[in-house]
Write an enzyme that holds these catalytic residues in place. Structure first.
Site, mmCIF file in Angstrom:
data_model
loop_
_atom_site.group_PDB
_atom_site.id
_atom_site.type_symbol
_atom_site.label_atom_id
_atom_site.label_comp_id
_atom_site.label_asym_id
_atom_site.label_seq_id
_atom_site.Cartn_x
_atom_site.Cartn_y
_atom_site.Cartn_z
ATOM 1 N N HIS A 178 -7.146 -23.107 3.729
ATOM 2 C CA HIS A 178 -6.959 -22.478 5.357
ATOM 3 C C HIS A 178 -5.728 -21.719 4.883
ATOM 4 C CE1 HIS A 178 -9.262 -26.088 6.869
ATOM 5 N NE2 HIS A 178 -8.728 -26.592 5.822
ATOM 6 N N SER A 237 2.923 6.794 1.693
ATOM 7 C CA SER A 237 2.837 7.372 3.131
ATOM 8 C C SER A 237 3.342 8.393 3.388
ATOM 9 C CB SER A 237 3.534 6.019 4.005
ATOM 10 O OG SER A 237 3.971 6.728 5.248
ATOM 11 N N LYS A 277 6.586 3.453 0.939
ATOM 12 C CA LYS A 277 5.422 2.637 0.825
ATOM 13 C C LYS A 277 4.497 2.985 -0.238
ATOM 14 C CE LYS A 277 3.699 0.633 3.776
ATOM 15 N NZ LYS A 277 3.049 0.936 5.050
ATOM 16 N N GLU A 316 -8.417 -1.906 0.333
ATOM 17 C CA GLU A 316 -8.782 -1.755 1.523
ATOM 18 C C GLU A 316 -10.111 -1.016 2.036
ATOM 19 O OE1 GLU A 316 -4.846 -1.410 4.145
ATOM 20 O OE2 GLU A 316 -4.631 -0.316 2.336
#
Ligand code: ARG
Length: 455
Positions: free
Chosen positions: A157, A278, A284, A291
């Site tokens: 979980h 970024s 970043k 992804e």
């Protein structure tokens, strides 16, 4: 009369915009090599079975060989008015050798031709995918071996559950990808079949030798039924389904990498080569590759559902709908190959922050099961032990401490069987080391799993 290769029964010329809609050449030119190989085998068989004269077969063979060389040198031009790769090649063969080219299509249809091309193409792509998949399996075993003794929280979980070995976590993915490899391997049995000689749907009156063409093309066997031979696309569905499961596995791992490289976790660090920045936020360092693989999983599922839907209402045998089988297959092949390569590179160079991982198992209650098991070993029924520990955890959370901070006197007040050795059992190393049930996270078991995987 129409100027098409099939133009005999047509009085009018087709219109370019309609041709464009029906044409597949823009994407099926990927099958150019397979199409030539299929034709070479077919014409050799036509000669051998004396369906055409030996000299004619030889002329056609030479023409096809010349097309092969031109293909390799990027000298072939395909046109939409010639619809697909098969008709384009036939037209090109005419230009190469003249009228005798017209004998190549004896005892053959584009229906068995296209199916043959697809089987040939997919067979070699699946073999190529399995090679990259094997490299990933090797990377996983190496990473697991290097990290057997690294302790991290195991989750259920997404909540801390019990401490585990990072090697064990990595070997779980090894098991998943091993199954993917086996599934693809097993599917080859059905990909490696020759539909050639099924002709349009019903076979042919010519004395062809299907086993001979199958052998020339390196297929293990032939389709038993000609209707099935031209209309079966199960082998592509199976590939799309196996690819979907494989991408799902990659995607789950990517999701973990995305979590692990976040500021909240800081369990792992990606190299710059597999990260991006970024355009506005100078600090970043994003896990874009992970992804993207997670995102690309969607298009592979889409390709599977698209083909399932194309096929569901088709009467036997060939229907033009089947032309829609190609783009999804090509797209899946390249998506899976690229994703595997990128993922392998990303994983191989990723480093783990061992201290942070281990630390995460100190400031939590992931040792609660150890305490309950300890009490059960001392004869307290497990349910009762669970209740005692549950209450202790609740008490600790109120006090802002952990189980290892509870004093022996406090422990003995709730359960007199608890002795001073309890603190050793609460340590995460002990928790991992003792879980040596078969397939468990115990260091010895992980070592065994790695040794088995290396074989
Ligand atoms: N381009 C077609 C396809 O990809 C080849 C087979 C065409 N056959 C036919 N009878 N129209 O499916």
């Amino acid at each position: 009369m129409s100027n098409k290769l099939w133009g005999g029964r047509f009085e009018e010329q087709s219109e370019a915009w309609v041709d464009q809609f029906g044409a597949s050449i823009e994407f099926d030119q990927k099958l150019a090599k397979e199409d030539l190989l299929g034709s070479l085998a077919h014409v050799k068989m036509l000669g051998k079975c004396q369906i055409i004269q030996a000299e004619e077969a030889e002329e056609i063979r030479k023409g096809l060989e010349r097309l092969f060389t031109k293909l390799e040198n990027n000298q072939l031009t395909f046109t939409v008015s010639n619809e697909d790769i098969h008709l384009n090649m036939e037209k090109l063969l005419y230009e190469e050798i003249g009228e005798v080219a017209g004998k190549l299509h004896t005892a053959r249809s584009r229906n068995d031709q296209v199916a043959t091309d697809m089987h040939l193409y997919l067979k070699y792509q699946v073999i190529a995918i399995n090679e990259v998949l094997s490299e990933l399996l090797t990377t996983l075993v190496n990473k697991a071996e290097a990290n057997i003794n690294v302790i991290m929280p195991g989750y259920t979980h997404l909540q801390h559950a019990q401490p585990i070995s990072l090697g064990h976590h990595l070997m779980a993915y090894h098991s998943m990808f091993q199954r993917d490899l086996e599934r693809l391997e097993e599917s080859l049995k059905r990909i490696d079949l020759s539909p050639l000689g099924s002709a349009a749907l019903a076979g042919t009156t010519f004395p062809i030798d299907r086993y001979y063409t199958a052998e020339l093309l390196g297929f293990s066997d032939i389709y038993a039924n000609s209707l099935d031979g031209v209309s079966d696309r199960d082998f592509i569905l199976e590939f799309l389904s196996n690819s979907s499961i494989l991408m799902m596995h990659l995607s789950r791992f990517c999701e973990e990498i995305i979590l692990w490289t976040s500021h909240e976790f800081q369990f792992a660090t990606l190299t710059d080569a597999f990260s991006t920045g970024s355009s506005i936020m100078p600090q970043k360092k994003n896990p874009d590759m992970a992804e993207l693989i997670r995102g690309k999983t969607g298009r592979v599922y889409g390709n599977l559902f698209s083909l399932l839907t194309v096929l569901k209402g088709l009467p036997l045998a060939y229907n033009k709908d089947l032309q829609e089988d190609k783009e999804g297959m090509f797209d899946t092949v390249s998506t899976v190959l690229q994703s595997l390569k990128i993922f392998n590179g990303m994983l191989a160079t990723m480093t783990f922050n061992e201290e942070i991982m281990k630390d995460a198992t100190q400031k939590d209650f992931s040792n609660a099961t150890e305490l309950a098991d300890y009490l059960a070993t001392k004869g307290i029924p497990f349910r009762q032990a669970h209740e005692i520990v549950g209450k202790l955890v609740l008490d600790c959370t109120k006090k802002g401490i952990y189980l290892q901070d509870v004093s022996l006197a406090e422990y003995q007040a709730v359960a007199s069987v608890i002795e001073a050795d309890i603190y050793k059992f609460l340590a995460s190393e002990t928790a991992v080391a003792r879980r040596n049930s078969a397939g468990g996270t115990g260091f010895a078991e992980v070592e065994k799993a790695i040794a088995a995987a290396k074989k």
